[in-house]
Design an enzyme around this catalytic site. Structure first.
Site, PDB file in Angstrom:
ATOM      1  N   GLN A 182       0.049   0.395  -1.161  1.00 26.83           N
ATOM      2  CA  GLN A 182      -0.467   1.363  -2.135  1.00 26.83           C
ATOM      3  C   GLN A 182       0.614   1.711  -3.176  1.00 26.83           C
ATOM      4  O   GLN A 182       1.425   0.845  -3.481  1.00 26.83           O
ATOM      5  CB  GLN A 182      -1.035   2.622  -1.441  1.00 26.83           C
ATOM      6  CG  GLN A 182      -2.310   2.344  -0.650  1.00 26.83           C
ATOM      7  CD  GLN A 182      -2.074   1.766   0.738  1.00 26.83           C
ATOM      8  OE1 GLN A 182      -1.263   2.264   1.492  1.00 26.83           O
ATOM      9  NE2 GLN A 182      -2.782   0.710   1.089  1.00 26.83           N
ATOM     10  N   GLY A 213      -3.859  -4.968   0.233  1.00 25.32           N
ATOM     11  CA  GLY A 213      -4.157  -6.377   0.010  1.00 25.32           C
ATOM     12  C   GLY A 213      -3.012  -6.949  -0.795  1.00 25.32           C
ATOM     13  O   GLY A 213      -2.872  -6.637  -1.975  1.00 25.32           O
ATOM     14  N   HIS A 214      -2.151  -7.696  -0.146  1.00 26.53           N
ATOM     15  CA  HIS A 214      -0.962  -8.229  -0.821  1.00 26.53           C
ATOM     16  C   HIS A 214      -1.115  -9.742  -0.964  1.00 26.53           C
ATOM     17  O   HIS A 214      -1.185 -10.466   0.028  1.00 26.53           O
ATOM     18  CB  HIS A 214       0.300  -7.869  -0.024  1.00 26.53           C
ATOM     19  CG  HIS A 214       0.547  -6.389   0.012  1.00 26.53           C
ATOM     20  ND1 HIS A 214       1.643  -5.828   0.596  1.00 26.53           N
ATOM     21  CD2 HIS A 214      -0.171  -5.351  -0.484  1.00 26.53           C
ATOM     22  CE1 HIS A 214       1.594  -4.506   0.464  1.00 26.53           C
ATOM     23  NE2 HIS A 214       0.494  -4.205  -0.177  1.00 26.53           N
ATOM     24  N   ASP A 233      -1.448  -2.351  -6.064  1.00 24.59           N
ATOM     25  CA  ASP A 233      -1.691  -3.685  -6.631  1.00 24.59           C
ATOM     26  C   ASP A 233      -0.714  -4.051  -7.745  1.00 24.59           C
ATOM     27  O   ASP A 233      -1.046  -4.802  -8.670  1.00 24.59           O
ATOM     28  CB  ASP A 233      -3.138  -3.801  -7.163  1.00 24.59           C
ATOM     29  CG  ASP A 233      -4.149  -3.545  -6.074  1.00 24.59           C
ATOM     30  OD1 ASP A 233      -3.864  -3.898  -4.911  1.00 24.59           O
ATOM     31  OD2 ASP A 233      -5.225  -3.010  -6.380  1.00 24.59           O
ATOM     32  N   LYS A 260       3.456  -5.965  -5.188  1.00 23.01           N
ATOM     33  CA  LYS A 260       4.474  -5.707  -4.155  1.00 23.01           C
ATOM     34  C   LYS A 260       4.604  -6.896  -3.216  1.00 23.01           C
ATOM     35  O   LYS A 260       5.708  -7.244  -2.796  1.00 23.01           O
ATOM     36  CB  LYS A 260       4.084  -4.455  -3.335  1.00 23.01           C
ATOM     37  CG  LYS A 260       3.997  -3.196  -4.174  1.00 23.01           C
ATOM     38  CD  LYS A 260       3.485  -2.024  -3.354  1.00 23.01           C
ATOM     39  CE  LYS A 260       2.071  -2.185  -2.875  1.00 23.01           C
ATOM     40  NZ  LYS A 260       1.045  -2.151  -3.936  1.00 23.01           N
TER      41      LYS A 260
HETATM   42  P1  GDP Z   1       0.073  -5.744  -4.233  1.00 23.19           P
HETATM   43  O1  GDP Z   1      -1.038  -5.049  -3.524  1.00 23.19           O
HETATM   44  O2  GDP Z   1       0.999  -4.790  -4.909  1.00 23.19           O
HETATM   45  O3  GDP Z   1       0.814  -6.732  -3.371  1.00 23.19           O
HETATM   46  O4  GDP Z   1      -0.622  -6.583  -5.400  1.00 23.19           O
HETATM   47  P2  GDP Z   1      -1.938  -7.502  -5.255  1.00 23.19           P
HETATM   48  O5  GDP Z   1      -1.552  -8.753  -4.555  1.00 23.19           O
HETATM   49  O6  GDP Z   1      -3.073  -6.716  -4.736  1.00 23.19           O
HETATM   50  O7  GDP Z   1      -2.271  -7.756  -6.767  1.00 23.19           O
HETATM   51  C1  GDP Z   1      -1.393  -8.403  -7.623  1.00 23.19           C
HETATM   52  C2  GDP Z   1      -2.081  -9.682  -8.138  1.00 23.19           C
HETATM   53  O8  GDP Z   1      -1.364 -10.189  -9.236  1.00 23.19           O
HETATM   54  C3  GDP Z   1      -2.114 -10.806  -7.122  1.00 23.19           C
HETATM   55  O9  GDP Z   1      -3.265 -11.562  -7.323  1.00 23.19           O
HETATM   56  C4  GDP Z   1      -0.864 -11.616  -7.460  1.00 23.19           C
HETATM   57  O10 GDP Z   1      -0.975 -12.981  -7.104  1.00 23.19           O
HETATM   58  C5  GDP Z   1      -0.831 -11.478  -8.951  1.00 23.19           C
HETATM   59  N1  GDP Z   1       0.498 -11.467  -9.559  1.00 23.19           N
HETATM   60  C6  GDP Z   1       1.646 -10.912  -9.092  1.00 23.19           C
HETATM   61  N2  GDP Z   1       2.627 -11.037 -10.013  1.00 23.19           N
HETATM   62  C7  GDP Z   1       2.090 -11.653 -11.074  1.00 23.19           C
HETATM   63  C8  GDP Z   1       2.581 -12.042 -12.360  1.00 23.19           C
HETATM   64  O11 GDP Z   1       3.728 -11.805 -12.712  1.00 23.19           O
HETATM   65  N3  GDP Z   1       1.703 -12.654 -13.205  1.00 23.19           N
HETATM   66  C9  GDP Z   1       0.414 -12.898 -12.865  1.00 23.19           C
HETATM   67  N4  GDP Z   1      -0.355 -13.496 -13.764  1.00 23.19           N
HETATM   68  N5  GDP Z   1      -0.092 -12.559 -11.669  1.00 23.19           N
HETATM   69  C10 GDP Z   1       0.728 -11.933 -10.793  1.00 23.19           C
HETATM   70  P1  IMO Z   2      -2.148  -2.269  -2.051  1.00 23.62           P
HETATM   71  O1  IMO Z   2      -1.156  -2.156  -0.921  1.00 23.62           O
HETATM   72  C1  IMO Z   2      -4.983  -0.262  -4.655  1.00 23.62           C
HETATM   73  C2  IMO Z   2      -7.179   3.107  -2.970  1.00 23.62           C
HETATM   74  C3  IMO Z   2      -8.689   2.973  -2.773  1.00 23.62           C
HETATM   75  C4  IMO Z   2      -9.116   4.411  -2.987  1.00 23.62           C
HETATM   76  C5  IMO Z   2      -7.987   5.197  -2.319  1.00 23.62           C
HETATM   77  C6  IMO Z   2      -8.254   5.616  -0.887  1.00 23.62           C
HETATM   78  O2  IMO Z   2      -2.862  -3.554  -2.109  1.00 23.62           O
HETATM   79  O3  IMO Z   2      -1.527  -1.852  -3.338  1.00 23.62           O
HETATM   80  P2  IMO Z   2      -8.296   4.302   1.432  1.00 23.62           P
HETATM   81  O4  IMO Z   2      -9.123   3.155   1.895  1.00 23.62           O
HETATM   82  O5  IMO Z   2      -6.822   4.060   1.486  1.00 23.62           O
HETATM   83  O6  IMO Z   2      -8.677   5.597   2.094  1.00 23.62           O
HETATM   84  O7  IMO Z   2      -8.695   4.481  -0.129  1.00 23.62           O
HETATM   85  O8  IMO Z   2      -6.849   4.343  -2.358  1.00 23.62           O
HETATM   86  N1  IMO Z   2      -6.354   2.067  -2.325  1.00 23.62           N
HETATM   87  C7  IMO Z   2      -5.729   1.095  -2.992  1.00 23.62           C
HETATM   88  N2  IMO Z   2      -5.746   0.784  -4.307  1.00 23.62           N
HETATM   89  N3  IMO Z   2      -4.212  -0.954  -3.810  1.00 23.62           N
HETATM   90  C8  IMO Z   2      -4.155  -0.638  -2.500  1.00 23.62           C
HETATM   91  O9  IMO Z   2      -3.285  -1.204  -1.638  1.00 23.62           O
HETATM   92  C9  IMO Z   2      -4.980   0.406  -2.038  1.00 23.62           C
HETATM   93  N4  IMO Z   2      -5.202   0.961  -0.818  1.00 23.62           N
HETATM   94  C10 IMO Z   2      -6.035   1.972  -1.024  1.00 23.62           C
HETATM   95  O10 IMO Z   2      -9.250   2.106  -3.729  1.00 23.62           O
HETATM   96  O11 IMO Z   2      -9.087   4.726  -4.350  1.00 23.62           O
HETATM   97 MG    MG Z   3      -3.114  -5.047  -3.458  1.00 21.74          MG
END
Ligand code: GDP
Ligand code: IMO
Ligand code: MG
Length: 426
Positions: free
Chosen positions: A221, A39-40, A12, A15
């Protein structure tokens, strides 16, 4: 030219957002591991898109490849494609490896049952069947996309697998078994939807590279969730670190030009397991609310803490990071001071490197430096030199402590809220 983008913390990191930004300059975007546990979130022109399986490059209209290292839930993939089509994306850009493994309904069920069985040692999985699907792959009893496209073989494999799995479900877990015909019928219907996307993606990617095209690998991840290099057993079951990009796509390491790590300007973690710089009090609550730190896949509140540069240095080492993208810098605006973990203390000793003994890691207390904060709203800033001096100093301190230069800075969720310091494809 191939560039790999990896999560440098616990997932999270942003990416998806950074992939979407870089995808405009790329020709092909590739997922190489994980599954719909990812979850991106990508925000384009004020519209929010949540991607779980399809590479974020789809929103920029680029060829979007699901490599062999990904475990694929066919129903989820088809729903996601349908949603993207409604949002105006071209579904024909999605390519799926014929040797990717398929997540079956029993993988979902076993994921839940195994978690319950772990009791207070639970991992906090996303319940998407990821662990059990990779277990079957390693056990050589997995079902691959190529099998799904051969109805007779698929029926036979499902029937055989269910003789084993139903035994386990009924006798060990006291749970209900599955009906092989019903399962095969449902999946063979999915197969028709998947078929036009399926190909040998190793050939596709390598041909693109040979033609001088730009290929971006989108990690899911992060380093600390890697099954080898992460906080085992509180990890996922794949290899988010850079090496995973080669195994998970059939592209050799000599083809990778650069590896870039994505890191939040602080730390978050969702799920169980140690996190030394975690904040429990008001400051934690503040960062969670300001950063909207709730899981994209499960909606769970994320645990938050100060930036941990022991973890960043470790990521630089295990993935050979050439540089970093620092995201969510805007979330720290308005803090008087900002702490950064530079090392840990354990039983009176200084610990400078990530310790592999999880018991030790779980007891580590961070050693912090405290840096001045800034009060300005930076969400509209578009160049490094326009950032407040304290924000520039914070980034310079990260570079120094992590041992890698900053390539990009993100100051908001929008595609345009990005500052490019160095070109990733240069
Ligand atoms: P990922 O799994 O690495 O793609 O990250 P996620 O999408 O799960 O979580 C990142 C969250 O932060 C998302 O809700 C993005 O929209 C948000 N986000 C990404 N970059 C920024 C930033 O620079 N500032 C803020 N405020 N939110 C951001
Ligand atoms: P993105 O790509 C954050 C965590 C779960 C748990 C562990 C194992 O959005 O960064 P799993 O379902 O993979 O067997 O769970 O890994 N986890 C993540 N945490 N971002 C993710 O993906 C994750 N995918 C799995 O919360 O701790
Ligand atoms: Mg994510």
């Amino acid at each position: 030219m191939a560039v790999v983008l990896v999560g440098a913390q616990w997932g999270d990191e942003g990416k998806g957002k950074m992939t979407d930004f870089l995808a405009e300059k790329a020709d092909v975007v590739v997922r190489y591991q994980g599954g719909s546990n990812a979850g991106h979130t990508v925000v384009v022109a004020g519209k929010t898109h949540k991607l779980h399986l399809i590479p974020s490059g789809i929103l920029a209209g680029k060829i979007s490849v699901i490599g062999n290292g990904v475990v694929v839930d066919p129903g989820q993939m088809l729903r996601e494609i349908a949603g993207l089509e409604l949002a105006g994306c071209d579904p024909s850009l999605v390519k799926l490896s014929d040797i990717a493994h398929v997540i079956m309904p029993y993988h979902h069920r076993l994921d839940s049952l195994e978690e319950v069985g772990r009791g207070d040692r639970k991992i906090g999985t996303t319940q998407r069947g990821i662990g059990p699907a990779y277990m079957d792959k390693a056990a050589r009893s997995g079902i691959r996309v190529v099998d799904l496209l051969n109805p007779a073989l698929f029926r036979e494999k499902v029937a055989y697998q269910l003789t084993q799995v139903n035994h386990l479900l009924e006798r060990v877990y006291d749970s209900e078994g599955f009906d092989p015909d019903q399962m095969a019928d449902e999946y063979l219907e999915h197969a028709e939807g998947l078929a036009p996307h399926v190909c040998d993606t190793s050939v596709l990617i390598n041909d693109a590279l040979d033609e001088g095209k730009k290929v971006l690998f989108e990690g899911a991840q992060g380093t600390m969730l890697d099954v080898d290099h992460g906080t085992y057993p509180y990890v996922t079951s794949s290899h988010p670190t850079a090496g995973g990009a080669c195994i998970g796509t059939g592209v050799g390491p000599t083809k990778i030009r650069k590896v870039i790590g994505v890191a939040k300007a602080y730390t978050s973690r969702v799920g169980d397991g140690p996190m030394p710089s975690e904040l429990h009090g008001d400051m934690g609550e503040l960062l969670r609310e300001r950063g909207a730190e709730y899981g994209t896949t499960t909606g769970r509140p994320r645990r938050v803490g100060w930036l941990d540069t022991v973890i960043l240095r470790y990521s630089v080492r295990v993935s050979g990071l050439a540089g970093l993208c620092i995201t969510k810098l805007d979330t720290l605006s308005g803090l008087e001071t900002i702490k950064v973990a530079t090392a840990y203390r354990h039983e009176g000793e200084r610990v400078a490197e990530y310790p592999h003994d999880l018991g030790v890691f779980g007891e580590c207390e961070p050693e912090y430096v405290e840096l001045p904060g800034w009060s300005e709203d930076i969400t509209g800033v578009r160049s490094h030199s326009d950032l407040p001096a304290a924000a520039q100093d914070y980034l310079a301190a990260i570079e120094e402590m992590a041992g890698a230069p900053v390539y990009m800075i993100s100051v908001g969720p929008g595609r345009e809220q990005t500052i490019e310091v160095q070109g990733v494809f240069e």
